[in-house]
Design a protein around this motif. Sequence first.
Motif, PDB file in Angstrom:
ATOM      1  N   ASP A   9       0.841  -1.201   0.000  1.00  0.00           N
ATOM      2  CA  ASP A   9       0.000   0.000   0.000  1.00  0.00           C
ATOM      3  C   ASP A   9       0.878   1.255   0.000  1.00  0.00           C
ATOM      4  N   GLU A  10       0.232   2.372  -0.284  1.00  0.00           N
ATOM      5  CA  GLU A  10       0.907   3.674  -0.346  1.00  0.00           C
ATOM      6  C   GLU A  10       1.750   3.966   0.902  1.00  0.00           C
ATOM      7  N   SER A  11       1.214   3.603   2.064  1.00  0.00           N
ATOM      8  CA  SER A  11       1.890   3.965   3.320  1.00  0.00           C
ATOM      9  C   SER A  11       2.819   2.871   3.838  1.00  0.00           C
ATOM     10  N   HIS A  33       1.009  -0.183  -4.919  1.00  0.00           N
ATOM     11  CA  HIS A  33       0.327   1.099  -5.065  1.00  0.00           C
ATOM     12  C   HIS A  33       1.184   2.012  -5.942  1.00  0.00           C
ATOM     13  N   SER A  76      -5.235   2.095  -6.126  1.00  0.00           N
ATOM     14  CA  SER A  76      -5.929   2.224  -4.834  1.00  0.00           C
ATOM     15  C   SER A  76      -6.108   0.860  -4.182  1.00  0.00           C
ATOM     16  N   THR A 125       0.941  -2.267   4.994  1.00  0.00           N
ATOM     17  CA  THR A 125       0.478  -0.882   5.116  1.00  0.00           C
ATOM     18  C   THR A 125       0.698  -0.384   6.530  1.00  0.00           C
ATOM     19  N   GLU A 126       0.815   0.938   6.660  1.00  0.00           N
ATOM     20  CA  GLU A 126       0.829   1.557   7.990  1.00  0.00           C
ATOM     21  C   GLU A 126      -0.509   2.241   8.260  1.00  0.00           C
ATOM     22  N   THR A 127      -1.446   2.112   7.320  1.00  0.00           N
ATOM     23  CA  THR A 127      -2.756   2.751   7.469  1.00  0.00           C
ATOM     24  C   THR A 127      -3.731   1.737   8.059  1.00  0.00           C
ATOM     25  N   ILE A 128      -4.041   1.910   9.333  1.00  0.00           N
ATOM     26  CA  ILE A 128      -4.852   0.901  10.027  1.00  0.00           C
ATOM     27  C   ILE A 128      -6.205   0.691   9.346  1.00  0.00           C
ATOM     28  N   ALA A 129      -6.809   1.774   8.892  1.00  0.00           N
ATOM     29  CA  ALA A 129      -8.123   1.633   8.252  1.00  0.00           C
ATOM     30  C   ALA A 129      -8.031   0.772   6.991  1.00  0.00           C
ATOM     31  N   HIS A 130      -6.922   0.888   6.278  1.00  0.00           N
ATOM     32  CA  HIS A 130      -6.750   0.044   5.091  1.00  0.00           C
ATOM     33  C   HIS A 130      -6.543  -1.416   5.482  1.00  0.00           C
ATOM     34  N   HIS A 148      -1.855  -8.886   7.829  1.00  0.00           N
ATOM     35  CA  HIS A 148      -1.411  -7.495   7.865  1.00  0.00           C
ATOM     36  C   HIS A 148       0.061  -7.478   8.294  1.00  0.00           C
TER      37      HIS A 148
END
Lengths: 416, 416
Positions: A233-235, A265, A324, A345-350, A365
């Motif tokens: 992912d992006e993050s 991403h 995305s 990812t570092e984006t928890i919501a993702h 994850h």
Amino acid sequence: MISEVRQKATWAQEAAAAMNRMTTEQKNAALSAMADALIARQDELIAANEEDLRRGRENGTSPSLLDRLALNGDRIAGIAEGLRQIVELPDPVGELLERFERPNGMKVEKIRVPLGVIGMIYEARPNVTVDAAGLCLKTGNCVVLRGGSAALSSNRKIVEILKDALGSTALPGDALQLIEDSDRASVNEMLKLNGLLDVVIPRGGAALIRNVVENATVPVIETGAGICHVFVDESAQLEMAASIAFNAKVQRPSVCNSMETLLVHRKVAETSLAELLAPMLQANVEVRGCPDTQSLLDGVKTATDDDFATEYNDYIMNVRIVDSLDEALAHIRRYGTKHSECIVTETIAHAERFLQEVDAAAVYHNVSTRFTDGFEFGFGAEIGISTQKLHARGPMGLPALTSTKYRIYGNGQVRG
Amino acid sequence: MISEVRQKATWAQEAAAAMNRMTTEQKNAALSAMADALIARQDELIAANEEDLRRGRENGTSPSLLDRLALNGDRIAGIAEGLRQIVELPDPVGELLERFERPNGMKVEKIRVPLGVIGMIYEARPNVTVDAAGLCLKTGNCVVLRGGSAALSSNRKIVEILKDALGSTALPGDALQLIEDSDRASVNEMLKLNGLLDVVIPRGGAALIRNVVENATVPVIETGAGICHVFVDESAQLEMAASIAFNAKVQRPSVCNSMETLLVHRKVAETSLAELLAPMLQANVEVRGCPDTQSLLDGVKTATDDDFATEYNDYIMNVRIVDSLDEALAHIRRYGTKHSECIVTETIAHAERFLQEVDAAAVYHNVSTRFTDGFEFGFGAEIGISTQKLHARGPMGLPALTSTKYRIYGNGQVRG
């Protein structure tokens, strides 16, 4: 005349009631005796294995397949040790899962029972013969084994040794059966033995599993096919992403939980695709990519639609750049086999969306997909990794080899 | 052109991800709206049902089948009430079944998830359409319904009403699909929809179930066939035995958990067979017996081997006199369908052996077999009674309509 398959399945079925009565101690003693016998008679086994190897060499079998087939003292010790580890696992049979009393006074118990007779259909490696025998007998089941013809001499000797060992124990020798008929028709006969086999578990390549799923009328637990993805992912932390992707692809490419396709991403790809893929190229992994991948990286072949739908089990991988999380989810929905899928990812919501929405046995994850494995989950030896949703999903430990039964106690209750 | 079956299964599959996201509150609101709509539009439904009844009468359908097909205000109220009862049941989806941490620090959770898309293949009664829709939607599944052609007008109207009701809720209308093609080929097409359907559940007579089991490549949960036995042991209390046997046979002969064969220990038979069977004869049950039964009782027809293997679902029964518990167990092993089996005895050791050794979904000591039922066990509505050993066995409540998934959380773990 009755066929070998039907005869042996009938013997197994007739032994099921006796197996169902065996205590944990009796079953463990039998598994230990089996392990001892494999060690004591390893010379015979190595000689039988040599016949398979000679036949394999004559037929032009590849060195890597011959290596998987080969037994030696160390490997036999490892196989015997596998049986001893099954002895140490808790016995699920007899476990009381529920107990309740109804208003009319009847008491209901739900307990774990053996499945009955399990048909195992598998390919080359002879260690599967021992593993499957150990796991099935430990759970009070009878088992009808049908291994690949390449290992027939080894399997015949293994089953002879194991059955001889059972002779000194409480377990019925008929609980263990090997189909020696190496014609494909014997597999197809097994698949229709409703009433004699309670379940068939295929373990092997895609063609073997497809044949079982398409032709069985006996219930099947589908195992194995794995087109697994890692989505960066992006993050994502780049170093972590590179490490997870590399591990998922290269640590053991031949197995079902290895990665086939890396989804990246676009923002990460633009800055760091070369860095992400450098370890792969160094390890001689062939990279096939989408057009965007090709424009960012030289010398990448085109990944076709067929490539994205292929389980390579080899040093080959696909790369696709996505805009995305949604595009990554759509790709996995289309090409995944519901085995193991990872988001870095570092984006928890993702991470939460990915773990919620991806329909697979195991969703990760920031962890390599390679952990979908009975030992890695702490379950001990597994009979396979279920990729279907009924009965068992993911690594199948001992409880996956059991069913349940309701026992109801009363004093004359009738229904009004 | 895409067939109706494939098109509708595809729509259901596409709605699965959205269904998976629905909260318990959203699902319950939808079920309540469905119940309200059935009541509000009952006149339309009764008119549609009248078309089925008229067609049935024209085709010479039996009065008892027409009665099962018929809807009226009371029955519709009962069906709507069934949906409201499903609202009250706990939602199994999202339940955390296991949570553990591995030595490498990765955290593993096992949670309940919907199965995905369920194919239901069933016969006449239109209430099954509503029950199945309610149970599947409550568990976050999509469902493709294929009812019998005799109820097509009713089913079409029911699904129209339910889908209209879903329109005012958060649930995707595509989660609910009805196959209207009444050709047998549409059933067989459903059975092969691997990748679109996650499971097929047949509910109906033996022929329907056999067709599904023999032809499905999609995983099946087999339901329903019940050749159930009551064994009256030597030490049975005669009055209790008579009451249980009578209840098991006569209270509702048409269902799968009713008794087909009474096994009587010779000592009881010699003193009391007439007494045991008197209530049956009074209720006009036709008794077929083994030669020993015939010698003890006048006017008993011969029970053939085929009779012992038949699920009558009617006011007919077999009687066989046995010399021992072992002979009773052997008879059940040979003719039983692993559904529900009962021993009436005061000898605890015999009860224990029977409950241990009989391989069936439900085994009863001094209780009528008629209790094998989701409501009677306190599970609420059931989608059927599983007679196989995989996934679910016995009455299938809501958890039987779920699978599981492993979610793994880490911080860069790779396999060594």
